[in-house]
Write an enzyme that holds these catalytic residues in place. Structure first.
Site, mmCIF file in Angstrom:
data_model
loop_
_atom_site.group_PDB
_atom_site.id
_atom_site.type_symbol
_atom_site.label_atom_id
_atom_site.label_comp_id
_atom_site.label_asym_id
_atom_site.label_seq_id
_atom_site.Cartn_x
_atom_site.Cartn_y
_atom_site.Cartn_z
ATOM 1 N N LYS A 223 24.586 18.689 -8.273
ATOM 2 C CA LYS A 223 24.416 17.323 -9.070
ATOM 3 C C LYS A 223 23.127 16.697 -8.754
ATOM 4 O O LYS A 223 22.495 16.817 -7.704
ATOM 5 C CB LYS A 223 25.855 16.666 -9.075
ATOM 6 C CG LYS A 223 26.793 17.260 -9.795
ATOM 7 C CD LYS A 223 28.210 16.762 -9.770
ATOM 8 C CE LYS A 223 29.061 17.242 -10.689
ATOM 9 N NZ LYS A 223 30.456 16.685 -10.587
ATOM 10 N N ARG A 258 34.534 23.264 -6.238
ATOM 11 C CA ARG A 258 34.269 23.691 -7.702
ATOM 12 C C ARG A 258 32.864 23.876 -7.575
ATOM 13 O O ARG A 258 31.937 22.923 -7.665
ATOM 14 C CB ARG A 258 34.598 22.662 -8.551
ATOM 15 C CG ARG A 258 34.176 22.963 -9.919
ATOM 16 C CD ARG A 258 34.655 21.914 -11.070
ATOM 17 N NE ARG A 258 34.285 22.135 -12.602
ATOM 18 C CZ ARG A 258 33.167 22.037 -12.952
ATOM 19 N NH1 ARG A 258 32.285 21.567 -12.205
ATOM 20 N NH2 ARG A 258 33.069 22.665 -14.439
#
Ligand code: HH2
Length: 280
Positions: A223, A258
């Site tokens: 991210k 995840r």
């Protein structure tokens, strides 16, 4: 040996680190969009993630990257129709990343075992009823606003306390709809309506979410905050930062991760757990 769904749900009490490999069946996901649209490619990718040590595959047919538009349930189902049987056929737990009860029901019928709802039951109240009826675990994630605008100017007084209070409320709502608390996996929603400092505080304090439901999941994979901290502009170059973020969250109490890059995380977890005593 890979963890079962029951092992994943118990991971916060057994201390076992569990991993979900990401498979996006989308044309536009921020780091792997367009690569796994064909069933054969999706199955091959899922098989590789499992071979690298993923316990489950999280399949999504809607990108929720900042600025994205929502994808109607019918279009998500069209994207999943041939891919889900191909991936479920691998015989390992599959999670469906959707906020729609219609899409989730389709995926559960095709063999998925977990629902991953980034809206925590707010987009479609039918999701809680579905999870209650099917007896499946549900991931409840915190998000401030909607993907289209969530990164405009997110503000919090105390991000950890606010996210914990939100998740407590959503677990209570799920319980009221018949989903047992221990089947609610809670997730602070890294990057969903959060500035860099919010993401860092949530990863460092993942343990503040322990006890609200079942295990704590974090999803920092590739991210933007990792790019901001490291200078790695391309999402695929953010693997080491992803591993560091997961280990920090592991130290704080998260037990489900995840990620896109399973092998490097598994190696890091094996060493970290051996040193820090979480090994199973
Ligand atoms: N992050 C993304 C999507 N789904 N689900 C949970 N529970 N937690 C997360 O942090 C999370 C999530 C975004 O990542 P990705 O799937 O790689 O990208 P895109 O939304 O562009 O498909």
């Amino acid at each position: 040996m890979a963890a079962s769904v029951a092992d994943i749900l118990r991971s916060h009490s057994t201390g076992r680190a569990t991993v979900m490999g990401i498979l996006n069946v989308t044309p536009d996901s921020f780091s792997d969009g367009g690569r796994f649209l064909r069933p054969a490619d999706a199955r091959q990718r899922a098989a590789r993630l499992l071979a690298e040590g993923a316990d489950a595959i999280d399949i999504g047919a809607e990108s929720t990257r900042p600025g994205s538009d929502r994808v109607p349930p019918g279009e998500q189902i069209d994207r999943l129709r041939d891919v889900l049987p191909a991936v479920c056929g691998l015989g390992r737990p599959v999670s469906i990343d959707t906020t729609s009860a219609e899409v989730a029901a389709f995926a559960l019928d095709a063999g998925a075992a977990i629902v991953n709802d980034i809206s925590a039951g707010r987009d479609d109240p039918g999701l809680f009823a579905l999870a209650a009826e099917r007896g499946c675990p549900i991931v409840l994630m915190h998000m401030l606003g909607q993907p289209k605008t969530m990164q405009a100017d997110p503000r919090y007084e105390d991000v950890v306390a606010e996210v914990a209070a939100f998740l407590r409320g959503r677990v209570e709502a799920a319980e009221a709809a018949g989903v047992p608390r221990e089947r609610c996996i809670v997730d602070p929603g890294i990057g969903f309506g959060k500035k860099r400092e919010h993401n860092l505080a949530l990863l460092a304090n993942a343990g503040a979410l322990a006890g609200i439901g079942g295990p704590v999941l974090v999803g920092p994979s590739r991210k933007r905050f990792i790019g901001e901290l490291s200078g790695a502009a391309a999402p695929a170059d953010r693997v080491s930062g992803t591993v560091a973020a997961c280990l920090a969250a592991r130290a704080a109490g998260a037990s489900l991760f995840r990620v896109h890059d399973v092998a490097p995380l598994r190696q890091a977890l094996a060493v970290w757990d051996a040193i820090c005593g979480h090994g199973t």
